[in-house]
Each structure stands twice: as C-alpha cells, then as structure tokens.
Design a protein around this motif. Structure first.
Motif: not given
Lengths: 535, 430
Positions: A244, A248, A251-252, A453-455, A464, A495, A498-499, A503-504
C-alpha cells in the motif's frame, strides 16, 4: 434491544406524539410510523426496528427510502410520500395508496431526519433482509456488512441460509461469519476449530476476535493457537501494508512527475527558469472547469476533451510568453527568473478577476471515484490508479515526440549545440517557441489531472512550482528519465517517511536529503554526458 | 453568468461603500462611526468578505430603526488584505483617524493578536466573531465566537455518548488546532481514554495528498473499537480530505468526522453527497428552526440580493455582538468605549437559536452548542443541542498552567489573567 423497546413503550405512554398520526389500519405499522416521526432519535430507532420486524411487504423499500432521503413527510394531512422522478420533474407519491400529491417541494414535504447511529442500524437491518436477495452480489454485500458489524443473532440466520447458498464467494464470506461466531463457543475444541478456519482471513473483525482470545481465553491451548494464527495474519497484513505504501508513493510520485515533466523540457532542455510554470498548470485545471461548465451533465466526456483543450490553452499561453518576453532574455537567467515570476502573478490575478478569487468546484466522473478492493487490508483508489497510468502515458508520448519526430530532433540539436544547429539550417528561434509551447502544454495536461485531486483555485500553481523544480534538479537537468525516476523516488520516500515522521517533517527531510544529494552530485541522478553538457 | 453577477455585486458594493463614505462626509458631526476590520482581499477574503457584508446589513437595519442615541450609524470599512501587520495599522487608522467608537473584525487568531496592543493602547472596543483557542481575555476585546468549551468539548461529549472510544485528532499545523488538541487530549485522558487510543496528526496548510493519512485513520479505526476523527483542519485542505475519505470508502457510520472549521459557507460549492453524516459543532446552523433565524435569513437574502447565499456561525456572532453593543450604548447613554465596555457585562440579547446570549465578566458570551450532521444539500441537520446555554471559558480547565486562572473584568478584580492559587493578577492583560 429490550431496553429500547421498554423506553419506547414508556415514551409512547407518557408523551403525546407531536406529529399527527398516520392511519394505516395496521396497529403495528401505525406505531412504527408515529415513532419514525418523533423528534427523539432513540424513539425513531425503535420505530425502524419495529418497521423491519413488521413483516410488511414494503418494509425494505421504506427503510431504503429513509436511508436515501426519498421517504418524505407531509404534515397536513399527515401522509408519508415517496419523492419520485418522472418526466423531468419531481413528484410526491403517497406511500400507502399511491395517490399523487402533486409537484414535489422540499419545504412542503419534509425529510425524516436520521443520524449516523440510525444509518448504521438501517444498513444492518437491510443486510438481514437482503441476505435472501436473488442477486448474488447483493447477498455478498450484505454478508460483508455483517462482518463489519458482527452481532450474535447473525450466526443463526446465516447457518439457515448457508444450505441454500450456491455462490462460492458468498458461501466463503458466510463461513467466515460462522467461524467468527465460533470463536465465542463454550467448548475449547470448537473455538480451536474456528481459529483454524480463520487463520487465513484478513478481515479486521477476525483480527479483533483473535486478539480478544489471546488476551482473555481461559484455555491455554486456545490462547496459543490464537496467538500463532494472529502472528500469521499480522505478517500478511504487514506485507500488504508495504504494498500500500508503495502504491501511495507511486501515485504521489506520478503527481510530481506530471507537474515536473513540462518543466523538464523548458528548464531541463532549454535552460529557462520559468517561475510561471505553476500557473500554466493552473490554467490547465481552469480549462477543465470551464469545459465542465460548457458541457453540463457530461462530466466524463468533458474531462477527456479537457486534455487536448488544456494542452492548447497552456501551449498557446506558453508560446506567447516565450515570444513576448523570454526570447529577449536568453542567457540572462536572473532577469528571466524575475520576469517569469511577474508573469505568474499576472496570470494569477487574471484568473482572480475573470473567474473568481475563490476555488471553483470541479466534479469527478464516476469512473474516477471509488476504490478497487483487493482484499480487506489492501484497496487502491481508482482516481490514483488512473493518474498513475495517465502519467506513464504522458511520459511515453513526450518521450516519443522528443526521440522520433522531426521536432524532437531539432529540439535536441538546439539544446546540445545551438550554434552548430543553426549552421546546419535549423531555425532556432522557431524551435525555441515550439519547445516552450510543448513544455507549457504538458503543464496544462498536468493541470487536468490535478483538478481531479486537489482544489482548483488561483493559488494552485504555487503549491507545485517548488516541487517541480526539486524533481527536475534531483533527476538531472535535461533528462526525461531522470525526471521520471526522480519523481517516483521522491514520492515513495515521502510516503515511506510520512507515517512515522508526519507530513510536515517528511517534506522537510526530503528537502534536506536533496540538498545533501546535490552537494555530492551537482548534476542530479542522471547527468548529461558529453562535450555539449560541459559548456 | 457567474462573472456578470460577480461584477454586478462588486459594482454594487463599491457604490454602497462610496455612498456611505459620501454620506459620512456630509453628516460627520452627528453620526456614530463603527469600524469594520475584515480582509476583502488575499487568502482570508473568502470568509471575511461575508462578515463585512453582515456588518453593513446590521448597521443599515439599525439605521432603519432610527439609529442609536438619536444619531445615525456609519460604517467605516477598511481592507487589511489578509496581512497580519496591516491589521494593526488599519486598526490604528480606524481608531485614531476615523475616530470610530467600536470595531467589529478579525478572523484568524494571529490577526487578533496583532491588533490587541493597538486596542489596549488606544482604549477602544473590538468584537471578535470567530471560534478560537481561548487562553486570552483582554479588557478591550469581546469574544462573541466560541471558546473551546463551547465547541470542541461538547462535540467530544456527544461522540462519547455515541460510543466512540478511539480518537484521531487531526489538524492543520498552527496555533488554533495545536492548542485545541492539547485541551482535547487532556480532556480525553481525564475521561479515562488511554494514550494508545488517541492519534494526533498535523498537516501543513493547503495539504492535498491525504492518501496515507486517511489509510492510517482507516487502520486505526479497524481495531474493533468505535473510532472518530476530531478535525481542526482548516480552509481548503478540507475538500481533498473529505474526497479521500469518500474514495477510500470511509463512511460517517464507520468513522465519523467532527469538524470545527467546516460550516455552510465552506460546504457551498462542493458536492456534499459523500459527506452525508459527518458532523460539525457550532453555536448556530442556518437550519435552526425559529422565527428570529427565518427573519435573519430573509433579511440577508434581501441585502445580498441572492437566495443562494448561506448564513453561518460567525455571522450570528456578529449579529449578537452588534446587538450587545447597541444595548450597552443605550444603557450607558454614551458611546465612550470605557463606559460601554463596563455596560456590556451583563447585557443579554436574543441569539438566532431561540435563546438569550449574555456577556459574561470574562468578556465571553453564553451560547448553546449544536451538533449537526452534513446533509446532501450542504446544510446541517441538528442531532444534538445542549439543554441550556454554555458559558464561554477564557482559560481552559484542562490545561496545566491555565486551570487556576480566571478572568473577571468587573471591579474590584478587573483582571483578565487572575491566578486563584497565588491570588495575583498577571500584569499581562491577555
């Protein structure tokens, strides 16, 4: 259960019902409806239970209507109605006798409010009703719903249905439910058999049941069995967890590659530091929005058409930027940087004034929502899968253009040795414009993907631009492969971290890594080789 | 179509502002000036422009009723442009140059902190309409939004009553989520929730790649105990977050998300079908059923000339704050900030959910707490409401270092930071 019924009875006796009663002739149904219309959610829940138990032929349909909000309530005279769509309009049709109550209005026909607890309750009741549905897919869904909310009374129901069940997938799911119930059997022997049956199931409910046995079972043998089964399952869960994370990361990474690949051409091949690259991506996203406004009701088609449209829009703007500004500034990187930064501000403000300073809504077509459930611990979302495939496709297309077309040949010639290419009759000015247009157009296509995907808003590009430069520099300036590998590598690294880092911090760590990497290899992962690269 | 109506609205707003400005120039002597300090450009413009319009509407209505103390009210609108230092400059301009008698404004906590010294130095009044992290009480600020005990804690109580045992505290990485989550973590632990049943996660502003965080939440929530997410995620990062939840098949029935920064305004313009059942905690919802709210919504639609516009919680806070100020001015018989500031304590005015909100000695107000579930039309359906009103608590009772502190601006205490253990008032006013 009993408590609910008792409280309901008490409530029925003590409080007069606020809503007018609906007369159906059936005593049980009358009470059920009256309870459904009560303000108290506990009373409503009892009404749902009663309706499901009433054996009324419409019970299933009524419950589903309640869940979907199609079951409505008219106060004067007291009626329950269906909201039905017919010949372009919405109409209210009586639930009990089918009479038409005329055109539907949300103010006149009130929704029957339900809360999360009731939604879960209705779904579980529907699952029991649907266990004997003729469609095997519906049966499988309802058995799976039972796995998510295991209740002791399910086992008996399933056992009686198992004999009739033909479909192997449904039978398998039913066996898991039964084995799960077996975990709480009184005889240790039966518990151990259930553990053996469950040892290759990945369902969270199974893991929770086994954990409970490991901690609480009085029988040492059962505890040992459960522990070894749990260890086996956990091993597989961890393995799927790694898969997984890999997905991720890919895809990122594909988002990074899409955003950066246009820059790999304008910055990597031409050497232009284009700070407006992010805004070219934004223009692509806004093109998607405008296409959707032009073609209401055809979301899927509008997305497909947005791809060439966004390419043309961004490529057009890109060529205009190159002809209007950048061509006067070749060889002066600082001025180019400042000028294109100014252009990026102009483009942002243009969108703010012409469209809206707020984010605009871009809808997702159905084939881009939902997920592909591989097993109960691994599932991949469709939008990410499509974007990954789309990224590879764009890369392949671009690679083909640069490697095998006339334009690609000239682009490579100019980028390797401008003077020599001109001496050979290549019109370098035109090639520059076309190359810049190509890179910008690809940025537009990236915008289409990002809009899913995003706003979509005026600031989309700024999010970006740094990432894009990072990928291109890391991958090696002037090398498409570098961008691809660099993008995926950074995505996965992000990714994986990240866990445990958050994220920062993950983002910061990636940046630090790149800075250190560039110290060691200033030309990136795949540096250009040969004499041309030295100059 | 969109653009044309935007343009019309814009030109209308410009006309109104100019007209008001001109009118003000003519009759400057016999008007009472009210400052409006909300960003009309930059990142916060999305939320704050609505509040500026709300203030213009409230002032217009008060003038229709005959003004205040026999004088007309006049709005002075400035644009601090989402720029925190500019907030302080604009506040100074409003108070010193325009000589306004009260200011309604600010959204983010950092903008409030930026103007605070100005209001204290020049002794003017600020009404702050947004829910915030608490831990502050200034002599010159009146907090009409929710303190954490008026939003976050009741929301957690509601979920606990629904059987939630595991908690994800997810937030954007800045002061409001960090403080709120600190309070919530202390509260949950006080309620006997184990450390391993709490997961805390922070993301940057505008975060858009939620895959692994949502997958983590999913894993965290599949441990056999009912789980919920308490979200202090701010701004437009919410849209991809909810989208990812929907895509990964997490429904509100399995893992509900309760949000403190998502209201009607934020939901307008996004497809709310996948969000049905997720929760929000506020002190007001547009869907509250009572006459005062119906009248407010009608007036708002008439003023803004669009039936599609929604009302939200900070708008109600301005409604309450403005009416409180009007009452206090009447009570004091003057607009002098010191007199009005004293008169404000104890003033009670109707709120839009059918009760009376009162200004307490700690400069926070009493409010009901409503929990709503998101519906497919972008509105909220109220599933829980506190039986009475909740008093805003400036200093949280669940944080070390803050639980012994009280604020009381009545004489003789007159202190916003009074430690009951040491019986000392910290010199710091906020």
């Amino acid at each position: 259960m009993l408590r609910i019924i008792v409280t309901t009875l008490l409530l029925c006796l003590s409080t007069p019902l606020t809503a007018a009663e609906i007369e159906t002739g059936d005593k049980m149904l009358d009470t059920a409806f009256a309870q459904l219309l009560d303000r108290d959610f506990d009373v409503k829940a009892a009404g749902v239970e009663m309706l499901a138990g009433s054996g009324h032929p419409q019970a299933g349909e009524l419950l589903r209507g309640l869940l979907e909000g199609e079951l409505r309530y008219l106060n004067q005279p007291a009626r329950l109605v269906w909201m039905r769509e017919r010949s372009g309009g919405k109409f209210a049709v009586d639930v009990l006798d089918g009479t038409d109550h005329g055109e539907f209005s949300a103010r006149k026909f009130k929704k029957l409010p339900i809360n999360n607890a009731m939604r879960a309750q209705i779904r579980s009741l529907l699952a029991q009703l649907e266990l004997s549905d003729p469609n095997p897919a519906v049966r499988l869904k309802s058995v799976n719903a039972m796995l998510e909310n295991p209740e002791p009374e399910h086992a008996a129901l399933i056992r009686s249905l198992l004999q009739k069940e033909q479909e192997s997938a449904v039978r398998e799911a039913m066996h898991v439910v039964l084995a799960l119930a077996g975990l709480t059997a009184t005889e240790p022997e039966r518990r151990r058999r259930a553990i053996a049956d469950l040892s290759d199931s990945l369902e969270p409910a199974v893991r929770n049941g086994l954990t409970r046995l490991v901690n609480n079972d009085p029988d040492a043998q059962v505890r040992a069995d459960a522990a070894s089964a749990l260890r086996k399952i956990e091993k597989r869960v961890v393995l799927f967890g790694h898969l997984e994370t890999l997905f991720f990361g890919l895809s990122a990474g594909s988002v990074l590659v899409l955003a950066a690949i246009g820059l790999a051409i304008t910055f990597g091949v031409m050497g232009v530091i284009n700070m407006a690259h992010g805004e070219l991506i934004m223009l692509g996203a806004y093109t998607t929005y405008l296409m959707q406004q032009l073609m209401p009701g055809m979301i899927g088609l509008s997305i497909l058409l947005s791809i060439p449209a966004a390419f043309l829009v961004s490529a057009g703007v890109g060529v205009a930027i190159e002809r209007g500004v950048i061509r006067f500034l070749y060889g002066r990187p600082l001025e180019t940087l400042l000028a294109t930064f100014g252009i990026s501000l102009i483009l942002q403000q243009l969108v703010r004034t012409l469209i809206s300073p707020q984010n605009v809504p871009v809808s997702n077509p159905d084939f881009l929502s939902g997920l592909w459930q591989i097993n109960s611990v691994l599932s991949l979302t469709y939008n990410r899968l499509y974007i990954f495939a789309f990224c590879l496709l764009v890369f392949a297309g671009l690679f083909f253009v640069l490697k095998y077309t006339w334009l690609g040949l000239q682009v490579r010639a100019v980028s390797q040795n401008r003077a020599m290419a001109r001496a050979m009759g290549v019109r370098s000015a035109r090639v520059d414009a076309l190359t810049f247009g190509l890179g910008s157009g690809i940025a537009g296509i990236a915008g289409v993907a990002l809009s899913q995907l995003t706003n979509v808003g005026p600031n989309l590009g700024q999010a970006y631009i740094v990432d894009s430069f990072m990928v291109v520099v890391f991958g090696g300036v002037g090398n498409l492969w570098g961008t691809l590998i660099g993008g995926f590598g950074l995505g996965i690294a992000n990714k994986v971290m990240e866990p445990w880092a958050g994220a920062v911090l993950a983002k910061i760590l990636v940046l630090i890594f790149i800075i250190l990497f560039i110290q060691k290899r200033p030309r990136g992962l795949f540096p250009q080789k040969g004499r041309a690269a030295e100059g | 179509m969109h653009f044309a109506s935007k343009l019309r609205r814009l030109s209308l707003a410009v006309c109104t502002v100019t007209a008001l400005g001109l009118a003000g120039a003519v009759q400057a002597a016999d008007t009472i000036k009210v400052g409006v300090l909300h960003s009309l450009s930059g990142t916060m413009a999305i939320s704050e422009t609505t509040l500026k319009d709300t203030m213009l509407m409230l002032i217009e209505e008060q003038n229709k009723k005959g003004g205040l103390l026999g004088k007309k009210l006049e709005a002075v609108v400035v644009d601090p442009a989402s720029n925190w230092p500019l907030f302080a400059e604009k506040a100074r301009e409003l108070i010193e140059k325009e000589k306004v008698d009260a200011v309604f404004g600010c959204w983010t906590s950092v903008s409030r902190k930026s103007v605070l010294p100005v209001f204290e130095e020049l002794n003017s009044l600020l009404f702050y309409p947004v829910q915030y992290e608490g831990e502050e009480s200034s002599k010159n600020v009146f907090y009409t939004g929710a303190a954490p005990n008026q939003q976050a804690i009741p929301a957690v109580d509601y979920l606990m009553a629904q059987g939630v045992q595991r908690w994800v505290l997810a937030g954007t990485d800045y002061v409001y989520p960090r403080t709120t989550n600190k309070i919530l973590e202390a509260y949950l632990k006080a309620k006997g929730v184990a450390e391993s049943d709490i997961m805390i996660n922070y993301t940057p502003f505008g975060h858009s790649d939620w895959q692994s965080i949502v997958a983590d939440i999913k894993k965290f929530g599949s441990a056999g105990k009912k789980s919920a997410v308490v979200s202090t995620i701010n701004g437009d990062a919410n849209v991809p977050f909810y989208k990812e939840l929907g895509n990964q098949g997490i429904s509100a029935e399995s893992i509900p998300v309760v949000a403190f920064s998502v209201g009607e305004e934020e939901l307008s313009g996004i497809d709310t079908k996948p969000l049905v059942g997720h929760l929000a905690a506020w002190n007001y919802f547009m869907s509250v059923e009572n006459d005062a709210n119906d009248a407010f919504i009608d007036a708002w639609h008439k003023f803004i000339k669009s039936e599609a516009r929604v009302t939200n919680d900070p708008m109600e806070a301005h409604y309450i704050g403005f009416n409180m100020w009007v009452e206090a001015v009447k009570k004091a018989g003057t607009t002098d900030p010191s007199a009005v500031g004293e008169a404000l304590i104890g003033v009670a005015v109707p709120n839009l959910s059918g009760g009376l909100s009162a200004m307490m000695p700690n400069h926070h107000i009493t409010k009901p707490v409503l929990i709503g579930e998101i519906q497919d039309d972008g509105q909220f359906q109220i599933v829980s409401q506190t039986p009475g009103l909740v008093v805003g608590d400036a200093w949280s009772d669940y944080l070390e270092g803050s639980k012994d502190i009280i604020a009381d601006w009545r004489a003789p205490l007159s202190c916003g930071n009074f430690n009951v253990k040491t019986a000392k008032c910290s010199g710091q006013n906020y």
